[in-house]
Design a protein around this motif. Structure first.
Motif, PDB file in Angstrom:
ATOM      1  N   PHE A 262      42.044  48.739  46.943  1.00 40.26           N
ATOM      2  CA  PHE A 262      41.657  47.623  47.798  1.00 40.26           C
ATOM      3  C   PHE A 262      42.898  46.799  48.131  1.00 40.26           C
ATOM      4  O   PHE A 262      43.839  46.751  47.344  1.00 40.26           O
ATOM      5  CB  PHE A 262      40.600  46.725  47.115  1.00 40.26           C
ATOM      6  N   PRO A 263      42.921  46.158  49.304  1.00 44.20           N
ATOM      7  CA  PRO A 263      44.046  45.285  49.642  1.00 44.20           C
ATOM      8  C   PRO A 263      43.898  43.913  48.986  1.00 44.20           C
ATOM      9  O   PRO A 263      42.793  43.384  48.856  1.00 44.20           O
ATOM     10  CB  PRO A 263      43.979  45.174  51.166  1.00 44.20           C
ATOM     11  N   LEU A 264      45.028  43.376  48.570  1.00 43.90           N
ATOM     12  CA  LEU A 264      45.085  42.069  47.920  1.00 43.90           C
ATOM     13  C   LEU A 264      46.084  41.199  48.659  1.00 43.90           C
ATOM     14  O   LEU A 264      47.154  41.661  49.057  1.00 43.90           O
ATOM     15  CB  LEU A 264      45.530  42.237  46.461  1.00 43.90           C
TER      16      LEU A 264
ATOM     17  N   ILE B  96      37.387  35.897  46.845  1.00 44.44           N
ATOM     18  CA  ILE B  96      38.313  34.777  46.980  1.00 44.44           C
ATOM     19  C   ILE B  96      38.425  34.094  45.623  1.00 44.44           C
ATOM     20  O   ILE B  96      37.424  33.595  45.102  1.00 44.44           O
ATOM     21  CB  ILE B  96      37.833  33.759  48.034  1.00 44.44           C
ATOM     22  N   ILE B  97      39.625  34.094  45.054  1.00 46.25           N
ATOM     23  CA  ILE B  97      39.887  33.392  43.792  1.00 46.25           C
ATOM     24  C   ILE B  97      40.920  32.324  44.132  1.00 46.25           C
ATOM     25  O   ILE B  97      42.106  32.617  44.254  1.00 46.25           O
ATOM     26  CB  ILE B  97      40.399  34.352  42.704  1.00 46.25           C
TER      27      ILE B  97
ATOM     28  N   GLY C 277      33.827  48.899  50.823  1.00 46.73           N
ATOM     29  CA  GLY C 277      35.160  48.340  51.029  1.00 46.73           C
ATOM     30  C   GLY C 277      35.261  46.954  50.424  1.00 46.73           C
ATOM     31  O   GLY C 277      34.334  46.150  50.523  1.00 46.73           O
ATOM     32  N   VAL C 278      36.389  46.683  49.792  1.00 47.75           N
ATOM     33  CA  VAL C 278      36.626  45.387  49.146  1.00 47.75           C
ATOM     34  C   VAL C 278      38.023  44.932  49.510  1.00 47.75           C
ATOM     35  O   VAL C 278      38.938  45.752  49.652  1.00 47.75           O
ATOM     36  CB  VAL C 278      36.497  45.498  47.605  1.00 47.75           C
ATOM     37  N   ARG C 279      38.200  43.635  49.640  1.00 47.16           N
ATOM     38  CA  ARG C 279      39.519  43.025  49.750  1.00 47.16           C
ATOM     39  C   ARG C 279      39.478  41.738  48.956  1.00 47.16           C
ATOM     40  O   ARG C 279      38.402  41.176  48.748  1.00 47.16           O
ATOM     41  CB  ARG C 279      39.938  42.801  51.194  1.00 47.16           C
ATOM     42  N   ALA C 280      40.641  41.301  48.487  1.00 45.97           N
ATOM     43  CA  ALA C 280      40.666  40.125  47.624  1.00 45.97           C
ATOM     44  C   ALA C 280      41.854  39.232  47.951  1.00 45.97           C
ATOM     45  O   ALA C 280      42.919  39.712  48.356  1.00 45.97           O
ATOM     46  CB  ALA C 280      40.733  40.543  46.155  1.00 45.97           C
ATOM     47  N   PHE C 281      41.630  37.947  47.744  1.00 50.35           N
ATOM     48  CA  PHE C 281      42.690  36.957  47.812  1.00 50.35           C
ATOM     49  C   PHE C 281      42.712  36.244  46.474  1.00 50.35           C
ATOM     50  O   PHE C 281      41.671  35.868  45.941  1.00 50.35           O
ATOM     51  CB  PHE C 281      42.450  35.925  48.924  1.00 50.35           C
ATOM     52  N   GLY C 282      43.916  36.046  45.930  1.00 56.49           N
ATOM     53  CA  GLY C 282      44.027  35.327  44.677  1.00 56.49           C
ATOM     54  C   GLY C 282      45.205  34.375  44.674  1.00 56.49           C
ATOM     55  O   GLY C 282      46.278  34.710  45.164  1.00 56.49           O
ATOM     56  N   GLU C 283      44.981  33.190  44.106  1.00 58.73           N
ATOM     57  CA  GLU C 283      46.093  32.258  43.968  1.00 58.73           C
ATOM     58  C   GLU C 283      46.269  31.802  42.531  1.00 58.73           C
ATOM     59  O   GLU C 283      46.857  30.770  42.264  1.00 58.73           O
ATOM     60  CB  GLU C 283      46.021  31.118  44.981  1.00 58.73           C
TER      61      GLU C 283
END
Length: 191
Positions: A158-160, A52-53, A122-128
């Motif tokens: 990975f999904p973003l 989470i960014i 497995g990795v997923r990320a959120f960025g703003e």
């Protein structure tokens, strides 16, 4: 959250592939947080690491929501499953004269992905970070950063998830919002 909206969000994230770059343009903060919460919970259900960014406000609101869902955020952080960074501080690591430096971006985000994969394949990320640039009027830099993220998603598989408040696009003819949406592989439906 009402049941039909939760079901729609769950359905959307169930059909996310390993390298999707999704975006949500939201009017209501609660709808965005509902979508982000479900994105993270879907990752935890799959035993993915979640990066989470985000802004301080969104990091805090998300942590409170996850705790209400029974997630021990502190424990998930210690296990390396929940990696949280400040959006502005992370952005500062790779911006150079108002432009995202590709090598610096790859190093900064690549380090986070490598850290996440130490214990979770497995990795997923959120960025703003992108919305911070957009709101500063750095439109070309925003689109460049979106492109760098897409390349990273494809390379690292990975999904973003990105999100922009609709208010960010109020000035202009709507072409900015269209361009942002077109730079993603999936657009979250309005909820």
């Amino acid at each position: 959250m009402e049941a039909t909206r939760r079901e729609a969000i769950e359905e959307f994230w169930q059909h996310t592939s390993h390298c999707d770059h999704s975006v949500q343009v939201y009017e209501e903060e609660e709808h965005f947080l509902d979508t982000l919460e479900e994105f993270v919970l879907a990752g935890f259900r799959r035993n993915d690491a979640v990066i989470i960014i985000a802004t301080p406000e969104h990091r805090s609101a998300l942590a409170a929501r996850l705790e209400r869902q029974g997630i021990d955020v502190g424990n998930a952080t210690m296990r390396g499953q929940y990696i949280v960074r400040d959006a502005r501080a992370t952005l500062a690591r790779f911006m150079f004269d108002g432009w995202p430096a590709e090598a610096r971006f790859n190093a900064a985000v690549g380090d986070l992905i490598a850290k996440a994969r130490q214990h979770h394949p497995g990795v997923r990320a959120f960025g703003e970070m992108v919305v911070l640039l957009w709101d500063e009027g750095l439109y070309r830099a925003t689109m460049r950063l979106e492109h760098l993220w897409t390349q990273m998603c494809e390379r690292e598989s990975f999904p973003l998830f990105c999100a922009y408040p609709k208010a960010s696009f109020e000035h202009g003819d709507g072409s900015g919002c269209r361009e942002v949406c077109q730079s993603h592989t999936r657009v979250c439906p309005p909820l």
